[in-house]
Structures are given as C-alpha cells and as structure tokens.
Enzyme design. Structure first.
Site, PDB file in Angstrom:
ATOM      1  N   GLU A   1      38.416  29.458  43.984  1.00  0.00           N
ATOM      2  CA  GLU A   1      38.546  30.798  43.400  1.00  0.00           C
ATOM      3  C   GLU A   1      40.025  31.158  43.293  1.00  0.00           C
ATOM      4  OE1 GLU A   1      37.334  35.260  44.881  1.00  0.00           O
ATOM      5  OE2 GLU A   1      35.860  33.659  45.139  1.00  0.00           O
TER       6      GLU A   1
ATOM      7  N   ASP B   1      42.165  34.669  42.438  1.00  0.00           N
ATOM      8  CA  ASP B   1      41.955  36.110  42.303  1.00  0.00           C
ATOM      9  C   ASP B   1      43.228  36.830  41.874  1.00  0.00           C
ATOM     10  OD1 ASP B   1      39.337  35.896  43.193  1.00  0.00           O
ATOM     11  OD2 ASP B   1      39.887  36.194  45.287  1.00  0.00           O
TER      12      ASP B   1
ATOM     13  N   GLU C   1      43.670  40.898  41.325  1.00  0.00           N
ATOM     14  CA  GLU C   1      42.818  42.065  41.493  1.00  0.00           C
ATOM     15  C   GLU C   1      43.613  43.322  41.830  1.00  0.00           C
ATOM     16  OE1 GLU C   1      39.494  39.151  43.606  1.00  0.00           O
ATOM     17  OE2 GLU C   1      41.013  40.217  44.763  1.00  0.00           O
TER      18      GLU C   1
ATOM     19  N   GLU D   1      46.415  35.608  50.964  1.00  0.00           N
ATOM     20  CA  GLU D   1      46.672  36.818  50.194  1.00  0.00           C
ATOM     21  C   GLU D   1      48.168  37.125  50.079  1.00  0.00           C
ATOM     22  OE1 GLU D   1      44.971  36.719  53.045  1.00  0.00           O
ATOM     23  OE2 GLU D   1      42.938  37.506  52.773  1.00  0.00           O
TER      24      GLU D   1
END
Length: 233
Positions: A46, A48, A50, A75
């Site tokens: 995945e 991301d 966002e 992150e």
C-alpha cells in the site's frame, strides 16, 4: 476504486495532475484519502497519500505511509505551504522499483528508497488498485482520536479533476508493458531526483515536515528502522 490493477515489475506508476479541493467552509474532522494504491490480503502492499482532519482554523495535515508485505509504520506528515481548501493542487506518486516519490504541485516532499539489500521489504511484487475516498476515522485521524466527527456538517465533499495514470495494467497473468521496449529504457526506470529536486525536498522537510517515523525514538526505543540510517537520495 480503479477497475484496473497496476503493476511495477519493470516500470513505474506516475500519477500526474491528480487534483483535489475541499469545500472552503468544511471543517474536516475525519480522514480523507487523496490518493492510495493498495493490493489485498494480510500481506498487502500500500502507498498512502492522505489528508487528516483538523479543528477549524488549524492547518491540514498531509499524511504519507508505505506498506510492504502487510507492514506499514513508515509515516511522514506535513503541513502544506498553502491552504488546500482554496484551489486545486496536484498530488502525485511516482512508483518505481528503485523508489517511491511523493510530490505536491511537482515539488517532492518524500522519497522512500528500495532497501531490500538490507532486508527492508519494498512494494514491487503485487499489482495494486487506485483508491480515492472520504471516510470516517475519528478514532485516530484527528489529534489521535481526541476530536470526533461533527455530523451536523454533512454532507462532506471533495472535488477531483485531471486524473492521469501513466502506468502498466495487470491482466492477471502479465503486465501490459512487458513487451514494450520503450518502457524498459534504463534511464527512464532509474532516474531519481535531480539537484533542484533534492533542494526542494530539503526545503519541504526542513520547514513543513511535522512527523517523521525515522526520528521517533520514543516509538522505536531499540533503534529506528534500518532504512532510516541510509541516505535520503
């Protein structure tokens, strides 16, 4: 969700001119997915890109993460140098076997390099679909879940335009680019950031990055992940 699966065996995924605008009077108290690539299953990959919700008047947080073989926890978060509710802006992901580059208005904000040589999984073996959505995640996305969605503000709306995927599709048995010689050019596959791109990346990460898992020693008291000890470029 895209109808096609996209694959990266010998080329990249380049999402250009992907734009979003929020209604200017909207207070986001939930999670908004701008652009996401994801496969399926417990060992999914995945990528991301966002937006997280905020309180009225506070900056919006742009959240990035990379999962490989079902493991994320990579992150990086940023404030933007503009108000994303005022106009359309371009959010791009360049996905290659060597690296993943996140860009905003063609300015790189993050590079995640392939570090398989030191045992770090990298998302390159699973075809993924493209997702974009609005969904409630007030259990964690707004100040760690302290602020809940105000449903009296519904409906919540985001606007998109000029979506483009320069990519290879996956048929279930092979990539659509497997036999395209022009796609397999070595320079096209391996080019990273040039000197101006590296300067822009340093500028963003110096002035606008608000969280980096690579510097979170409380989260990783035994030492940061091995990829954090390697050069950024």
């Amino acid at each position: 969700m895209s109808s096609n699966l996209y694959y990266i065996q010998i080329l990249h995924e380049d999402f250009k001119s992907f734009s979003l605008i929020f209604t200017s009077n909207l207070t986001l108290l939930f999670f908004c997915s701008v652009l996401q690539l994801s496969s399926q299953g417990p060992t999914h990959d995945e990528i991301d890109f966002e937006f997280l919700g905020n309180l009225s008047g506070n900056p919006y947080i742009l959240h990035t993460n990379v999962y490989a073989q079902g493991k994320g926890n990579r992150e990086q978060q940023f404030y933007l140098w503009f108000d994303p509710t005022r106009n359309f802006h371009t959010y791009s992901i360049i996905w290659k076997p060597q690296h993943i580059i996140f860009l905003v208005d063609n300015i790189p904000i993050r590079v995640f390099k392939n570090a398989e040589s030191v045992g770090v999984p990298f998302p390159k073996s699973q075809p993924m679909r493209i997702y974009s959505s609005l969904w409630n995640a007030d259990d964690w996305a707004t100040r760690g879940g302290l602020v809940k969605t105000d449903w009296t503000k519904a409906p919540f709306t985001a606007y998109y335009r000029n979506f483009n995927a320069n990519a290879c599709t996956w048929s279930g048995t092979a990539s659509s680019c497997a036999s395209t010689s022009s796609i397999s050019d070595g320079a096209w596959e391996t080019n990273g950031l040039d000197a101006p791109g590296r300067r822009r990346l340093r500028w963003v990460q110096k002035y606008f990055m608000i969280y980096n898992y690579c510097t979170d020693l409380k989260r990783f008291p035994q030492g940061v992940p091995v990829e954090c000890k390697r050069p950024r470029f």
